[in-house]
Motif scaffolding. Structure first.
Motif, PDB file in Angstrom:
ATOM      1  N   ASN A 296       0.808  -1.224   0.000  1.00  0.00           N
ATOM      2  CA  ASN A 296       0.000   0.000   0.000  1.00  0.00           C
ATOM      3  C   ASN A 296       0.842   1.275   0.000  1.00  0.00           C
ATOM      4  OD1 ASN A 296       0.872   0.419   2.710  1.00  0.00           O
ATOM      5  ND2 ASN A 296      -0.799  -0.881   3.458  1.00  0.00           N
ATOM      6  N   THR A 297       2.176   1.113  -0.090  1.00  0.00           N
ATOM      7  CA  THR A 297       3.079   2.259  -0.019  1.00  0.00           C
ATOM      8  C   THR A 297       4.168   2.129  -1.075  1.00  0.00           C
ATOM      9  OG1 THR A 297       2.687   2.413   2.365  1.00  0.00           O
ATOM     10  CG2 THR A 297       4.614   3.577   1.490  1.00  0.00           C
TER      11      THR A 297
ATOM     12  N   LEU B 245       7.647   3.943  -2.500  1.00  0.00           N
ATOM     13  CA  LEU B 245       8.708   4.856  -2.106  1.00  0.00           C
ATOM     14  C   LEU B 245       9.637   5.091  -3.296  1.00  0.00           C
ATOM     15  CD1 LEU B 245       9.453   3.164   1.331  1.00  0.00           C
ATOM     16  CD2 LEU B 245       7.935   5.121   0.892  1.00  0.00           C
TER      17      LEU B 245
ATOM     18  N   TYR C  17      -2.525   3.514  -3.094  1.00  0.00           N
ATOM     19  CA  TYR C  17      -1.175   3.579  -2.541  1.00  0.00           C
ATOM     20  C   TYR C  17      -0.871   4.952  -1.950  1.00  0.00           C
ATOM     21  CZ  TYR C  17      -0.761  -0.423  -5.683  1.00  0.00           C
ATOM     22  OH  TYR C  17      -0.970  -1.614  -6.338  1.00  0.00           O
ATOM     23  N   LEU C  18      -0.074   4.931  -0.903  1.00  0.00           N
ATOM     24  CA  LEU C  18       0.551   6.139  -0.398  1.00  0.00           C
ATOM     25  C   LEU C  18       1.857   6.310  -1.161  1.00  0.00           C
ATOM     26  CD1 LEU C  18       0.350   8.327   1.873  1.00  0.00           C
ATOM     27  CD2 LEU C  18       1.834   6.840   3.238  1.00  0.00           C
TER      28      LEU C  18
ATOM     29  N   ALA D 226       5.485   8.357  -1.671  1.00  0.00           N
ATOM     30  CA  ALA D 226       6.462   9.210  -0.991  1.00  0.00           C
ATOM     31  C   ALA D 226       7.776   9.182  -1.756  1.00  0.00           C
ATOM     32  CB  ALA D 226       6.668   8.737   0.449  1.00  0.00           C
TER      33      ALA D 226
ATOM     34  N   LEU E 214       5.416  14.477   1.571  1.00  0.00           N
ATOM     35  CA  LEU E 214       5.958  13.172   1.960  1.00  0.00           C
ATOM     36  C   LEU E 214       7.287  12.962   1.228  1.00  0.00           C
ATOM     37  CD1 LEU E 214       2.711  10.992   1.978  1.00  0.00           C
ATOM     38  CD2 LEU E 214       3.718  12.382   3.814  1.00  0.00           C
TER      39      LEU E 214
ATOM     40  N   LEU F  32       9.780   4.859   6.729  1.00  0.00           N
ATOM     41  CA  LEU F  32       8.792   3.883   7.187  1.00  0.00           C
ATOM     42  C   LEU F  32       8.245   4.273   8.560  1.00  0.00           C
ATOM     43  CD1 LEU F  32      10.463   0.484   6.189  1.00  0.00           C
ATOM     44  CD2 LEU F  32       8.529   1.605   5.052  1.00  0.00           C
TER      45      LEU F  32
ATOM     46  N   LEU G 266       5.978   7.404   8.300  1.00  0.00           N
ATOM     47  CA  LEU G 266       4.742   7.070   7.586  1.00  0.00           C
ATOM     48  C   LEU G 266       3.886   6.051   8.329  1.00  0.00           C
ATOM     49  CD1 LEU G 266       6.228   6.789   3.975  1.00  0.00           C
ATOM     50  CD2 LEU G 266       4.717   8.608   4.804  1.00  0.00           C
TER      51      LEU G 266
ATOM     52  N   LYS H 174       4.471   2.811   8.346  1.00  0.00           N
ATOM     53  CA  LYS H 174       4.364   1.665   7.432  1.00  0.00           C
ATOM     54  C   LYS H 174       5.442   0.631   7.752  1.00  0.00           C
ATOM     55  CE  LYS H 174       0.992   3.477   5.045  1.00  0.00           C
ATOM     56  NZ  LYS H 174      -0.364   2.861   5.053  1.00  0.00           N
TER      57      LYS H 174
ATOM     58  N   GLU I 257       4.824  -3.961   3.495  1.00  0.00           N
ATOM     59  CA  GLU I 257       3.721  -3.364   2.730  1.00  0.00           C
ATOM     60  C   GLU I 257       4.203  -2.256   1.797  1.00  0.00           C
ATOM     61  OE1 GLU I 257       0.836  -1.686   5.473  1.00  0.00           O
ATOM     62  OE2 GLU I 257       2.435  -1.033   6.817  1.00  0.00           O
ATOM     63  N   SER I 258       5.528  -2.189   1.621  1.00  0.00           N
ATOM     64  CA  SER I 258       6.111  -1.122   0.815  1.00  0.00           C
ATOM     65  C   SER I 258       6.938  -1.676  -0.340  1.00  0.00           C
ATOM     66  CB  SER I 258       7.015  -0.244   1.693  1.00  0.00           C
ATOM     67  OG  SER I 258       6.320   0.230   2.822  1.00  0.00           O
TER      68      SER I 258
END
Length: 248
Positions: A6-7, A9, A116-117, A119, A150, A174, A177, A179, A183-184
C-alpha cells in the motif's frame, strides 16, 4: 504478498526526474576546486562523477574522497561546501529539469487509483528534492492527509546526515509514515539506492531507463546483484513490475 502493498517509495534523481547529469555537471567544478586546494591533481567532469559516485549525495562524495585520497575536510568547510553545491545544483535544475519519460502518466494513474501512499526517499538535500518535483509538477502526488510533503532526505531529514546505501533514510521514512517494509515497494535506479532499500527489508524495482542503451544490460545485473526483485527499462512497464513484485 498480493494485496498487502500500500506504499510506494520513489527515489528522485533519475527515477522521477532526469537530474543526475545536470547535478553532476553543476558540482564538478566545486569538487575540482576542493581537490586542487588539497593537492589532488585529478580532474573530474560531470560524466566521470556519475560513473564514480552515482547514487551518493554530495556529502557522501566528499566523505569518499577523504577516504580514497587521504585528505581532510574540516566540519565547517564540509557544511559550507554542501550549501554551495546545493545552490549550484538547484539553479541548474530550475533552468533545465525534465521528468523521466513516462513517469507522470504512472503517477497520475496511481493517484487516481487511491490504492497507494506515494512518498519520495532520496539521498539528496530536501531543498533540492522539493525544487525538483515542484519544477516538473510532481509535488502534488507526494502529499499526506494534512497536505504535508511526503519527502524524506538522507542529507536533511536525518541527524546526523547520511547517504544511501545506508538504509537509515528508508527506515526513517517507514517510521514517519507508520508503514512496514512488507507493505512497501521502493523504486531505485542506482546500486547504492537499491542497497539502501533492500537493507531496510523493502522489495525494490530497479529502473535502468536513464542509462545509455549500451549500459542498461550491465546496470540490470548491478541492480539485481544489489537485491532488486524486478527490473524495468521504461515506466510503461511499471504496472506489470508492481504486479510481479506483489506476487513474490
Amino acid at each position: 504478498m498480493v494485496g498487502k502493498i500500500n506504499t510506494l517509495l520513489f527515489d528522485c534523481d533519475n527515477t522521477l526526474v532526469l537530474s543526475e547529469e545536470l547535478a553532476f555537471e553543476a558540482c564538478a567544478d566545486l569538487i575540482n576546486k576542493i581537490c586542487a586546494e588539497r593537492g589532488i591533481s585529478k580532474e573530474f567532469t560531470g560524466e566521470s562523477l556519475i560513473v564514480e559516485f552515482v547514487g551518493q549525495n554530495f556529502r557522501g562524495m566528499l566523505t569518499t574522497l577523504q577516504k580514497e585520497y587521504g585528505i581532510e575536510i574540516a566540519p565547517d568547510d564540509m557544511e559550507k561546501y554542501v550549501r554551495m553545491e546545493e545552490d549550484a545544483v538547484i539553479a541548474k535544475l530550475k533552468a533545465a529539469l525534465r521528468p523521466c519519460p513516462g513517469v507522470d502518466e504512472q503517477l497520475e494513474s496511481l493517484a487516481a487509483s487511491k490504492k497507494y501512499l506515494l512518498a519520495v526517499v532520496s539521498s539528496s538535500a530536501l531543498r533540492r528534492v522539493k525544487a525538483s518535483v515542484e519544477k516538473v509538477g510532481q509535488i502534488k502526488y507526494f502529499k499526506g492527509p494534512n497536505g504535508e510533503d511526503l519527502i524524506y532526505s538522507a542529507a536533511t531529514s536525518l541527524d546526523p546526515p547520511t547517504s544511501k546505501p545506508n538504509p537509515a533514510i528508508y527506515l526513517h521514512a517507514l517510521k514517519v509514515l507508520g508503514k512496514t517494509a512488507e507493505e512497501s515497494v521502493a523504486i531505485e535506479d542506482s546500486k547504492s539506492g537499491t542497497l539502501s532499500a533492500t537493507r531496510a527489508g523493502i522489495k525494490t524495482i530497479g529502473y535502468v531507463g536513464p542509462y545509455a542503451p549500451d549500459k542498461q544490460e550491465e546496470m540490470t545485473q548491478v541492480l539485481r546483484d544489489a537485491g532488486a526483485t524486478v527490473i524495468m527499462r521504461d515506466w510503461s512497464e511499471f504496472p506489470a513490475a508492481l504486479e510481479k513484485i506483489g506476487s513474490t
